[in-house]
Design an enzyme around this catalytic site. Structure first.
Site, PDB file in Angstrom:
ATOM      1  N   CYS A   1       0.816  -1.229   0.000  1.00  0.00           N
ATOM      2  CA  CYS A   1       0.000   0.000   0.000  1.00  0.00           C
ATOM      3  C   CYS A   1       0.848   1.276   0.000  1.00  0.00           C
ATOM      4  O   CYS A   1       0.335   2.356  -0.285  1.00  0.00           O
ATOM      5  CB  CYS A   1      -0.945   0.007   1.187  1.00  0.00           C
ATOM      6  SG  CYS A   1      -2.028  -1.421   1.205  1.00  0.00           S
TER       7      CYS A   1
ATOM      8  N   HIS B   1      -3.320   7.149   3.314  1.00  0.00           N
ATOM      9  CA  HIS B   1      -3.749   5.906   2.669  1.00  0.00           C
ATOM     10  C   HIS B   1      -5.148   5.569   3.170  1.00  0.00           C
ATOM     11  O   HIS B   1      -5.433   5.648   4.372  1.00  0.00           O
ATOM     12  CB  HIS B   1      -2.755   4.796   3.015  1.00  0.00           C
ATOM     13  CG  HIS B   1      -3.219   3.433   2.611  1.00  0.00           C
ATOM     14  ND1 HIS B   1      -3.718   3.171   1.351  1.00  0.00           N
ATOM     15  CD2 HIS B   1      -3.279   2.255   3.291  1.00  0.00           C
ATOM     16  CE1 HIS B   1      -4.055   1.893   1.281  1.00  0.00           C
ATOM     17  NE2 HIS B   1      -3.801   1.321   2.447  1.00  0.00           N
TER      18      HIS B   1
ATOM     19  N   ASN C   1     -10.267   0.005  -0.026  1.00  0.00           N
ATOM     20  CA  ASN C   1      -8.801   0.064   0.037  1.00  0.00           C
ATOM     21  C   ASN C   1      -8.241  -0.450  -1.284  1.00  0.00           C
ATOM     22  O   ASN C   1      -8.330  -1.642  -1.579  1.00  0.00           O
ATOM     23  CB  ASN C   1      -8.318  -0.804   1.211  1.00  0.00           C
ATOM     24  CG  ASN C   1      -6.809  -0.837   1.349  1.00  0.00           C
ATOM     25  OD1 ASN C   1      -6.086  -0.339   0.483  1.00  0.00           O
ATOM     26  ND2 ASN C   1      -6.331  -1.439   2.418  1.00  0.00           N
TER      27      ASN C   1
HETATM   28  O1  UT7 Z   1      -3.863  -1.320   3.535  1.00  0.00           O
HETATM   29  C1  UT7 Z   1      -2.846  -1.861   4.335  1.00  0.00           C
HETATM   30  C2  UT7 Z   1      -3.117  -1.757   5.740  1.00  0.00           C
HETATM   31  N1  UT7 Z   1      -4.376  -2.362   6.107  1.00  0.00           N
HETATM   32  C3  UT7 Z   1      -5.015  -1.855   7.108  1.00  0.00           C
HETATM   33  O2  UT7 Z   1      -4.590  -0.861   7.629  1.00  0.00           O
HETATM   34  C4  UT7 Z   1      -6.224  -2.579   7.667  1.00  0.00           C
HETATM   35  C5  UT7 Z   1      -6.167  -2.544   9.167  1.00  0.00           C
HETATM   36  N2  UT7 Z   1      -7.219  -3.233   9.862  1.00  0.00           N
HETATM   37  C6  UT7 Z   1      -8.528  -2.835   9.839  1.00  0.00           C
HETATM   38  O3  UT7 Z   1      -8.893  -1.909   9.146  1.00  0.00           O
HETATM   39  C7  UT7 Z   1      -9.495  -3.536  10.757  1.00  0.00           C
HETATM   40  O4  UT7 Z   1      -8.778  -4.327  11.687  1.00  0.00           O
HETATM   41  C8  UT7 Z   1     -10.529  -4.444  10.022  1.00  0.00           C
HETATM   42  C9  UT7 Z   1     -11.523  -3.574   9.262  1.00  0.00           C
HETATM   43  C10 UT7 Z   1      -9.817  -5.388   9.077  1.00  0.00           C
HETATM   44  C11 UT7 Z   1     -11.319  -5.275  11.026  1.00  0.00           C
HETATM   45  O5  UT7 Z   1     -11.959  -4.405  11.954  1.00  0.00           O
HETATM   46  P1  UT7 Z   1     -11.856  -4.704  13.528  1.00  0.00           P
HETATM   47  O6  UT7 Z   1     -12.663  -3.684  14.207  1.00  0.00           O
HETATM   48  O7  UT7 Z   1     -10.393  -4.769  13.851  1.00  0.00           O
HETATM   49  O8  UT7 Z   1     -12.569  -6.086  13.652  1.00  0.00           O
HETATM   50  P2  UT7 Z   1     -11.994  -7.460  14.238  1.00  0.00           P
HETATM   51  O9  UT7 Z   1     -11.022  -8.046  13.289  1.00  0.00           O
HETATM   52  O10 UT7 Z   1     -11.551  -7.228  15.657  1.00  0.00           O
HETATM   53  O11 UT7 Z   1     -13.289  -8.332  14.263  1.00  0.00           O
HETATM   54  C12 UT7 Z   1     -14.386  -8.011  15.126  1.00  0.00           C
HETATM   55  C13 UT7 Z   1     -15.499  -8.990  14.856  1.00  0.00           C
HETATM   56  C14 UT7 Z   1     -15.042 -10.459  14.847  1.00  0.00           C
HETATM   57  O12 UT7 Z   1     -16.079 -11.235  15.417  1.00  0.00           O
HETATM   58  P3  UT7 Z   1     -15.971 -11.758  16.929  1.00  0.00           P
HETATM   59  O13 UT7 Z   1     -14.716 -12.586  16.982  1.00  0.00           O
HETATM   60  O14 UT7 Z   1     -15.896 -10.520  17.771  1.00  0.00           O
HETATM   61  O15 UT7 Z   1     -17.236 -12.528  17.095  1.00  0.00           O
HETATM   62  C15 UT7 Z   1     -14.930 -10.779  13.384  1.00  0.00           C
HETATM   63  O16 UT7 Z   1     -15.091 -12.147  13.119  1.00  0.00           O
HETATM   64  O17 UT7 Z   1     -16.054  -8.747  13.545  1.00  0.00           O
HETATM   65  C16 UT7 Z   1     -16.062  -9.978  12.801  1.00  0.00           C
HETATM   66  N3  UT7 Z   1     -15.903  -9.660  11.387  1.00  0.00           N
HETATM   67  C17 UT7 Z   1     -16.929  -9.386  10.586  1.00  0.00           C
HETATM   68  N4  UT7 Z   1     -18.251  -9.322  10.802  1.00  0.00           N
HETATM   69  C18 UT7 Z   1     -19.036  -8.983   9.772  1.00  0.00           C
HETATM   70  C19 UT7 Z   1     -14.750  -9.595  10.675  1.00  0.00           C
HETATM   71  N5  UT7 Z   1     -15.022  -9.267   9.407  1.00  0.00           N
HETATM   72  C20 UT7 Z   1     -16.370  -9.140   9.315  1.00  0.00           C
HETATM   73  C21 UT7 Z   1     -17.244  -8.818   8.265  1.00  0.00           C
HETATM   74  N6  UT7 Z   1     -18.557  -8.746   8.532  1.00  0.00           N
HETATM   75  N7  UT7 Z   1     -16.791  -8.543   7.029  1.00  0.00           N
END
Ligand code: UT7
Length: 327
Positions: A113, A254, A284
């Protein structure tokens, strides 16, 4: 003092739009989750016939037209991409072919990225060395080909796009690229990577079945590193130029997650009305997010000559970097 200056910008996206509502029928997700956790509402996705190099060439055509530079006047094409048409040839060489840029040489930089910020840095150094040269820096990705469409943790995040900038030298001491700042930390590679397709885990039927040619990410960990590194490198750029947050007219981070952008802006004390955000429309798009945003800001009149613009990127590797410029 010789500086490089951006003479023209361009951007392109595939026609097809994939909405959050459509994703609801593909994986266990919801528009509400995607919008509130990321800020994304839709993304553009390639169709048959679209390639990374063709999208990059379209963005470059627009940038050259704005700059008043003919393809045969271009000296160098440098493309930041992690989704090239092929492993070989490089995307820059294919963009050269598409444009008929017969006097240019082309190559790719491979910094996920941060690819555009890396490409722009290489372009800036080349122009400083040869101020009369015309150089194209591009960020271009068809991430849809390296996205695991069965993994809801990642497939809701990514999109396809390309953006380009044409640079040349200037003697105008008030304008141009003021400084560039690049970093990486390979120790953290596992947090965001594509396991298969290289020499460690070569292409095979098993690899494809496991979709190991696709992006794997530990989102939470990446989030924390992204906020810290983007804030740190932006501060480094401000300090290096003896500038403060109030001096920044437009901050272009970004576009990975609206929550990351807000946290970085908060740490830097840059108000949100000076932060460029278009993640809701594109998702993204990795190395393409910053040049697409730059082109939109440029074409919409949001950028005025003399404005202080700060670009800030973070991606797999990890890689991160910032560019400070006077528009
Ligand atoms: O471009 C290069 C750099 N990339 C980035 O900077 C991305 C960085 N990371 C992020 O933007 C975020 O971490 C994400 C958007 C990827 C995820 O958001 P989060 O708030 O960190 O969510 P999480 O991974 O902690 O997941 C929370 C919950 C989980 O469920 P449980 O375990 O709490 O029951 C996930 O399984 O959300 C669930 N989850 C979803 N639910 C509905 C994960 N993806 C989804 C989804 N729809 N698409």
């Amino acid at each position: 003092m010789n500086r490089s200056i951006i003479l023209g910008t361009g951007s392109a996206v595939p026609k097809k739009i994939l909405t959050n509502q459509e994703l609801e029928s593909m994986v266990d997700t919801s528009d509400e989750w995607i919008s509130s956790r990321t800020g994304i509402k839709q993304r553009h996705i390639a169709e048959d016939g679209d390639t990374t190099s063709l999208l990059a060439a379209e963005a470059t055509r627009q940038a050259l037209e704005m700059a008043g530079v003919k393809p045969e006047e271009v000296d160098m094409i440098v493309v930041g991409t992690t989704s090239p048409d092929m492993i070989m040839p490089n995307t820059g060489a294919l963009v050269q072919k598409h444009l008929g840029a017969s006097n240019a040489f082309g190559f790719d930089v491979y910094a996920a990225c941060s690819g555009f910020v890396y490409a722009l840095t290489v372009a800036d150094k080349f122009v400083k060395d040869k101020p009369e040269s015309k150089v194209v820096a591009i960020g271009a990705e068809l991430l849809s080909y390296i996205t695991d469409w069965q993994d809801r943790n990642t497939c809701v995040l990514f999109g396809d796009a390309a953006g380009a900038a044409v640079l040349s030298g200037t003697n105008d001491s008030d304008r141009g690229i003021l400084s560039t700042h690049l970093h990486s930390d390979g120790r953290l590679w596992e947090l965001l990577h594509i396991p298969g397709g290289g020499v460690v885990y070569p292409p095979s039927g098993e690899m494809a079945e496991r979709r190991d040619h696709c992006i794997r990410m530990h989102g939470n960990e990446v989030f924390k590193h992204a906020v810290r590194s983007m804030a740190d490198v932006a501060q480094e750029a401000l300090t290096a130029n003896e500038l403060g947050p109030d001096d920044v007219d437009l901050f272009i981070p970004h576009q990975a997650n609206i929550r990351i952008m807000k946290k970085v802006a908060e740490r830097l004390e840059i108000p949100l009305d000076r932060v460029y955000v278009n993640i809701e429309r594109y998702g993204n798009t990795s190395s393409a997010t910053i040049p697409v945003a730059l082109d939109e800001a440029n074409r919409s009149g949001r950028l005025k000559p003399g404005d202080l613009v700060l670009l800030d990127a973070f991606g797999g590797g990890f890689t991160w970097g910032a560019v400070m410029m006077r528009w």
